[in-house]
Design a protein around this motif. Sequence first.
Motif, mmCIF file in Angstrom:
data_model
loop_
_atom_site.group_PDB
_atom_site.id
_atom_site.type_symbol
_atom_site.label_atom_id
_atom_site.label_comp_id
_atom_site.label_asym_id
_atom_site.label_seq_id
_atom_site.Cartn_x
_atom_site.Cartn_y
_atom_site.Cartn_z
ATOM 1 N N LYS A 1 20.645 25.322 3.230
ATOM 2 C CA LYS A 1 19.709 25.962 2.305
ATOM 3 C C LYS A 1 18.869 27.038 3.008
ATOM 4 O O LYS A 1 18.736 28.160 2.512
ATOM 5 N N THR A 2 18.319 26.681 4.162
ATOM 6 C CA THR A 2 17.433 27.636 4.833
ATOM 7 C C THR A 2 18.231 28.793 5.443
ATOM 8 O O THR A 2 17.766 29.929 5.451
ATOM 9 N N MET A 3 19.432 28.509 5.938
ATOM 10 C CA MET A 3 20.220 29.603 6.520
ATOM 11 C C MET A 3 20.727 30.539 5.425
ATOM 12 O O MET A 3 20.787 31.753 5.615
ATOM 13 N N ALA A 4 21.078 29.982 4.261
ATOM 14 C CA ALA A 4 21.514 30.847 3.156
ATOM 15 C C ALA A 4 20.373 31.795 2.773
ATOM 16 O O ALA A 4 20.585 33.003 2.605
ATOM 17 N N ALA A 5 19.162 31.252 2.704
ATOM 18 C CA ALA A 5 18.012 32.090 2.341
ATOM 19 C C ALA A 5 17.758 33.144 3.422
ATOM 20 O O ALA A 5 17.450 34.300 3.128
ATOM 21 N N GLY B 1 22.274 16.695 14.288
ATOM 22 C CA GLY B 1 22.300 17.705 13.236
ATOM 23 C C GLY B 1 22.963 17.314 11.935
ATOM 24 O O GLY B 1 22.919 18.074 10.966
ATOM 25 N N PHE B 2 23.616 16.148 11.869
ATOM 26 C CA PHE B 2 24.277 15.795 10.608
ATOM 27 C C PHE B 2 23.244 15.638 9.498
ATOM 28 O O PHE B 2 23.418 16.132 8.389
ATOM 29 N N LYS B 3 22.157 14.959 9.835
ATOM 30 C CA LYS B 3 21.122 14.703 8.830
ATOM 31 C C LYS B 3 20.522 15.993 8.281
ATOM 32 O O LYS B 3 19.978 16.025 7.200
ATOM 33 N N ALA B 4 20.637 17.063 9.069
ATOM 34 C CA ALA B 4 20.029 18.333 8.677
ATOM 35 C C ALA B 4 20.998 19.217 7.901
ATOM 36 O O ALA B 4 20.633 20.320 7.517
ATOM 37 N N THR B 5 22.221 18.747 7.673
ATOM 38 C CA THR B 5 23.233 19.602 7.049
ATOM 39 C C THR B 5 22.733 20.293 5.763
ATOM 40 O O THR B 5 22.800 21.518 5.666
ATOM 41 N N VAL C 1 19.649 20.860 4.548
ATOM 42 C CA VAL C 1 18.505 21.763 4.699
ATOM 43 C C VAL C 1 18.885 22.974 5.552
ATOM 44 O O VAL C 1 18.383 24.083 5.339
ATOM 45 N N CYS C 2 19.800 22.798 6.490
ATOM 46 C CA CYS C 2 20.267 23.947 7.277
ATOM 47 C C CYS C 2 20.997 24.914 6.373
ATOM 48 O O CYS C 2 20.802 26.131 6.450
ATOM 49 N N HIS D 1 27.504 22.405 8.349
ATOM 50 C CA HIS D 1 26.466 23.436 8.319
ATOM 51 C C HIS D 1 26.982 24.756 7.737
ATOM 52 O O HIS D 1 26.342 25.344 6.875
ATOM 53 N N GLY D 2 28.135 25.199 8.229
ATOM 54 C CA GLY D 2 28.688 26.466 7.751
ATOM 55 C C GLY D 2 29.030 26.395 6.271
ATOM 56 O O GLY D 2 28.735 27.323 5.500
ATOM 57 N N LEU D 3 29.639 25.274 5.857
ATOM 58 C CA LEU D 3 30.039 25.143 4.455
ATOM 59 C C LEU D 3 28.826 25.031 3.541
ATOM 60 O O LEU D 3 28.807 25.576 2.436
ATOM 61 N N ALA D 4 27.790 24.324 4.022
ATOM 62 C CA ALA D 4 26.579 24.194 3.205
ATOM 63 C C ALA D 4 25.932 25.564 3.017
ATOM 64 O O ALA D 4 25.481 25.913 1.925
ATOM 65 N N ALA D 5 25.917 26.363 4.085
ATOM 66 C CA ALA D 5 25.337 27.702 3.969
ATOM 67 C C ALA D 5 26.137 28.533 2.964
ATOM 68 O O ALA D 5 25.567 29.240 2.126
ATOM 69 N N ALA D 6 27.476 28.415 3.010
ATOM 70 C CA ALA D 6 28.323 29.154 2.063
ATOM 71 C C ALA D 6 28.025 28.711 0.631
ATOM 72 O O ALA D 6 27.908 29.531 -0.284
ATOM 73 N N TYR D 7 27.889 27.415 0.467
ATOM 74 C CA TYR D 7 27.629 26.838 -0.856
ATOM 75 C C TYR D 7 26.324 27.379 -1.447
ATOM 76 O O TYR D 7 26.285 27.854 -2.576
#
Lengths: 87, 413
Positions: B374-378, B365-369, B371-372, B40-46
């Motif tokens: 993406k939405t948290m970055a926004a 929450g793995f399946k949501a990685t 979208v989390c 989740h954290g890395l996806a948000a950073a990405y």
Amino acid sequence: MKLMTCPVNGTRPISEFICGGELRPMPDPNQVDDETWADYVFHRNGAAGIKAEWWCHTPSNTWFVAERNTQIDQVLRTYLYGQEEQS
Amino acid sequence: MPLRLLKFGLAKKYPEPRMFRQPDRLKPSYDAVIIGAGGHGLAAAYYLARDHGITNVAVLEKGYLGGGNTGRNTTIIRSNYLTPSGVKFYDESVRLWQDLSQDFDLNIFYSTRGHFTLAHTDSSLRTMRWRAEVNKHLGVNSELVDPDQIHAACPQMDIDCGGHTPILGALYHAPGSIARHDAVAWGYGRGADQRGVEIHQQTEVLGIKVKSGQVTGVATSQGEIETTKLLCAVAGSTPKLLEMVGLRSPLVIHPLQAMVSEPMKPWLDQIIVSGSLHVYVSQSARGELVMGASLDPYELHSTRSTLDFTEGLAAHMLDLFPFLSHVKIVRQWAGMADMTPDFAPMMGKTAIEGFYLDSGWGTWGFKATPVCGKTMAATVAGDRNHELIQEFSLDRFSSYQLVGEKGAASVGH
Ligand SMILES: Cc1cc2nc3c(=O)[nH]c(=O)nc-3n(C[C@H](O)[C@H](O)[C@H](O)COP(=O)(O)OP(=O)(O)OC[C@H]3O[C@@H](n4cnc5c(N)ncnc54)[C@H](O)[C@@H]3O)c2cc1C
């Protein structure tokens, strides 16, 4: 933690017990506002620590209090509610 | 290719580039700081770097990248939830998953298997019919199937379960998938790193500085840093972080365990889930059966594993697949699941300015990685909750606006 000591029935396997969650004082529902009531209903102290919890020995339906370290799963002591002094 | 392997083994330097840099020290300040280098954290950073151009970002990880629940989960991906807000959210995630290997230029072994949630009672059949209708209405491929159809798809399964809990039907979700969990963390980590994000492992957040209701910085085991935007994506450690900023939440931490069998020739295509028997199972690309059950029954902040779990899960596996009785279990482990009472996450802005939360992901929450992320970055970039997460805010509990995802999320991975 594989064993739990029921204050009435003695030390028994953990599979005979269920946990009823942390012991928390209930505010008077007629006195408090909705937000305080919601806080009581939903919010928990979720961080690790030593907590007093409700436990039930299910075969005998004995509810009691256990003080447990939720970080290392160690029970410090158990007693019947209100009989803390004697434990 | 033994020769290439030998050369690789004897080489003094790594002939393959590292997935990401290891910066040796923290900068004094960042535009945004993310706590937790899980998926989740890395996806948000990405997505912060790729979609919002915010690259002066540090991801702080107390252990190693992907070593939390991201690296411990059973990787089931699906979108056949019960509430419209849930279905829309997870469906967007499934769409993102399907392009990830391409996006990362890294094979994440995304494999569409078809997902069966078995019903052994009339009441679960009823909930499944409800779920199927909600799903279809929102355009998600989901239907109720009868025992003959289940048998045709998975002939190895004992539909009668030895006679005590016969299968009456199932919710079938064709897009149900699995993926390689580590690769997801590495892919997001590498993509973020390439765009300038710093990933600091072995860096634990010990305190959060807040001045007049606004985040100003964090204290870490490697020193202090300043920032005005802080995203907390620490799964099982969330209550501890919330305590640092004095926010109350309903989260309770329970261990969730899983185990794998020795590898076998491929025989199980589908993902099979039984809420009544507390079993979910799929076969990995390596041939191992990856199995999980329900949460441990009481709060615990540790990743110890138990024999009770292995015995119970093995017994239920044999109800479904009696021919596995000679198969050995080779590994077992646990993760700390941050559970909410309505089985929906807690995401978005909080009462503290600049403190954003991505938590309450419990066992699902793995399946949501994607979208989390993406939405948290926004949300972090625009300081406004993304529309897909509006209903997941932390303050829904104070206003009694719970989400009610229990029917679909409790054990149904
Ligand atoms: C056994 C098991 C099976 C599961 N199966 C599934 C499944 O099939 N499908 C599904 O969708 N979900 C599943 N889940 C849930 C899923 O694994 C999680 O919801 C998801 O991986 C959470 O990702 P995350 O990045 O938020 O957290 P994590 O991957 O846990 O990352 C959080 C990181 O924060 C770090 N951290 C914590 N405190 C600090 C601090 N103070 N400072 C710095 N860093 C800190 C941790 O070390 C950790 O690396 C399962 C979970 C478990 C345990």
